[in-house]
Structure formats: C-alpha cells, structure tokens
Design an enzyme around this catalytic site. Sequence first.
Site, PDB file in Angstrom:
ATOM      1  N   GLU A 133      25.838  27.675  62.531  1.00  0.00           N
ATOM      2  CA  GLU A 133      25.244  28.975  62.465  1.00  0.00           C
ATOM      3  C   GLU A 133      24.235  29.012  61.507  1.00  0.00           C
ATOM      4  O   GLU A 133      23.997  28.054  60.612  1.00  0.00           O
ATOM      5  CB  GLU A 133      26.413  30.025  61.899  1.00  0.00           C
ATOM      6  CG  GLU A 133      27.565  30.129  62.869  1.00  0.00           C
ATOM      7  CD  GLU A 133      27.244  30.536  64.053  1.00  0.00           C
ATOM      8  OE1 GLU A 133      26.240  31.504  64.129  1.00  0.00           O
ATOM      9  OE2 GLU A 133      27.800  30.549  65.404  1.00  0.00           O
ATOM     10  N   HIS A 189      20.215  37.247  67.612  1.00  0.00           N
ATOM     11  CA  HIS A 189      20.246  37.146  66.168  1.00  0.00           C
ATOM     12  C   HIS A 189      19.167  37.770  65.468  1.00  0.00           C
ATOM     13  O   HIS A 189      18.804  37.523  64.322  1.00  0.00           O
ATOM     14  CB  HIS A 189      19.968  35.525  65.776  1.00  0.00           C
ATOM     15  CG  HIS A 189      21.175  34.597  66.447  1.00  0.00           C
ATOM     16  ND1 HIS A 189      21.013  34.190  67.559  1.00  0.00           N
ATOM     17  CD2 HIS A 189      22.337  34.318  65.716  1.00  0.00           C
ATOM     18  CE1 HIS A 189      22.176  33.503  67.900  1.00  0.00           C
ATOM     19  NE2 HIS A 189      22.846  33.604  66.700  1.00  0.00           N
ATOM     20  N   CYS A 228       5.006  21.915  61.022  1.00  0.00           N
ATOM     21  CA  CYS A 228       3.704  22.815  61.233  1.00  0.00           C
ATOM     22  C   CYS A 228       3.286  23.355  59.910  1.00  0.00           C
ATOM     23  O   CYS A 228       3.291  22.220  59.185  1.00  0.00           O
ATOM     24  CB  CYS A 228       3.829  23.782  62.241  1.00  0.00           C
ATOM     25  SG  CYS A 228       1.962  24.331  62.800  1.00  0.00           S
TER      26      CYS A 228
END
EC number: 3.1.2.-
Length: 283
Positions: free
Chosen positions: A91, A123, A185
């Site tokens: 989670e 979520h 990134c």
Amino acid sequence: MTVQTSKNPQVDIAEDNAFFPSEYSLSQYTSPVSDLDGVDYPKPYRGKHKILVIAADERYLPTDNGKLFSTGNHPIETLLPLYHLHAAGFEFEVATISGLMTKFEYWAMPHKDEKVMPFFEQHKSLFRNPKKLADVVASLNADSEYAAIFVPGGHGALIGLPESQDVAAALQWAIKNDRFVISLCHGPAAFLALRHGDNPLNGYSICAFPDAADKQTPEIGYMPGHLTWYFGEELKKMGMNIINDDITGRVHKDRKVLTGDSPFAANALGKLAAQEMLAAYAG
C-alpha cells in the site's frame, strides 16, 4: 492530406502567462493508453510495510523568458510504478511539502487506459488529501513501516523539493535505515535536497531525464521557455553519477536506489521495484 499540429505552447487560462505543452509535443509524447504490462505477482506481500510517495504540490514552473510551464507530477511516471507495487502487495501513502493536494500533468493522463484509470480513481483521495511531509518526517524512526520512498517525475519535482529540509530528512532516513528509494525522470531532482548537508547518496549511480533533452523541449513547444537551471548538472556536483545521456526507457539499480530515465521507463521501474521489494520483504 496530413494535418500539421501546432508547435506553439497552449495557453493555460487558469494563470497569467502560463502554458501547457503544444499539440505537437503531446501527440509525440503522450498516449490515451499506457504501456502497463507484466503485472504478475502470484505471491504478494502481506505485511504492514508501505510506500511513502513524496508528490509535487505546485503547478507553475518559471522559465527563462518569464513564461510559466503548467506542470506537476507526470501521471504515467506516478501511477505505473505504484500500480506494480500495489499489485505486489504494498500500500502507499502520499505526502507533499505543504500538505496541499498533489498537482498532476493531466494533459498526460492515459484517459482511455482501462487499468490505470480505475486505479487512479480508487486512490485519488490520497493525492487530494496528502499528509504534510514535515509531520511524516517527525515520526520517522528505525521501526517506521515505510519500506520505500518514491518520488515521481514530472517537472513539478523541480519546484520546492530540491530545497526542502523535510525531503532531505526523509531521504537520509531511508538510506540510513536500509529502505528503498525509487524515482524517475525529473524526480531525482529531489535528491538535491541533500547537497547542503549529510549526503548519503554521494557516489550513487542513477538514471534520470537528461539535461540535454530538457534543453531541446522548447523547440517543439513542450515548455514555453528554457529552464533556468538543470538538475542533472547539480546532481553531478553533489557526487552522483547519471549513467544515461539519452531516453530509452532504461532503469537502474544501485544498492537500494532504483531509478528510471523517463516516462518510457515507468513500467519497467514498477516491475523492478516490485521484484526488489518482494525479495526484501516477502522472501
């Protein structure tokens, strides 16, 4: 007849002198469906350890000509790694520096993805109602249930995170307590928070979005101007080694620091992180 898409950045009317990426750049670098695959974890983790996501809470990034780039966290870079980790049994909680909601680059959301979009909707409240990072940091100790810190990419990671003492404290805790650090990134810009103090990432190798590529994006209207600084240069100054100089979807593991070069690496990074964390916590 071929329809030519514009390379002019698109106006974001929610803020003065702010811009989204051009139609052309969106046609080249976004897709309505992600490349999510390989989500196969027959023996998922069943314990209490979880992921701490340090998300962006600011949307507008100033460029060298005064124009603002309308940014945030990249949805693919955020959701694909989390999809894999969640499927593997971990989670997650979300924190931002301010405690205010996560900002996403919605123009990169894979709106037609039949797996990623339901996951995001499930979520969304975590991103809309994050914890304040300082409160999380104040509670960290050797027994804390966070198994990893995940810093998603998107140019929003360049805003605030590199100067945050709370980000520095969270990263220091993770490395010193043998937890995973996951990023891709522009997310590794957060590692710059360590440059003015104790830097446990000195000597580590990572993948990240190349400065050279950032210098080219204004030519196609991805950003409305050039960046005022480049995070790769600064990471190298603090003793980190960026192993890629192009964008190929590459991922890399250096001890427990797991990184990827771009949104093209999001799925592979999710797989790598899930496999490494399962080996560490469910073996």
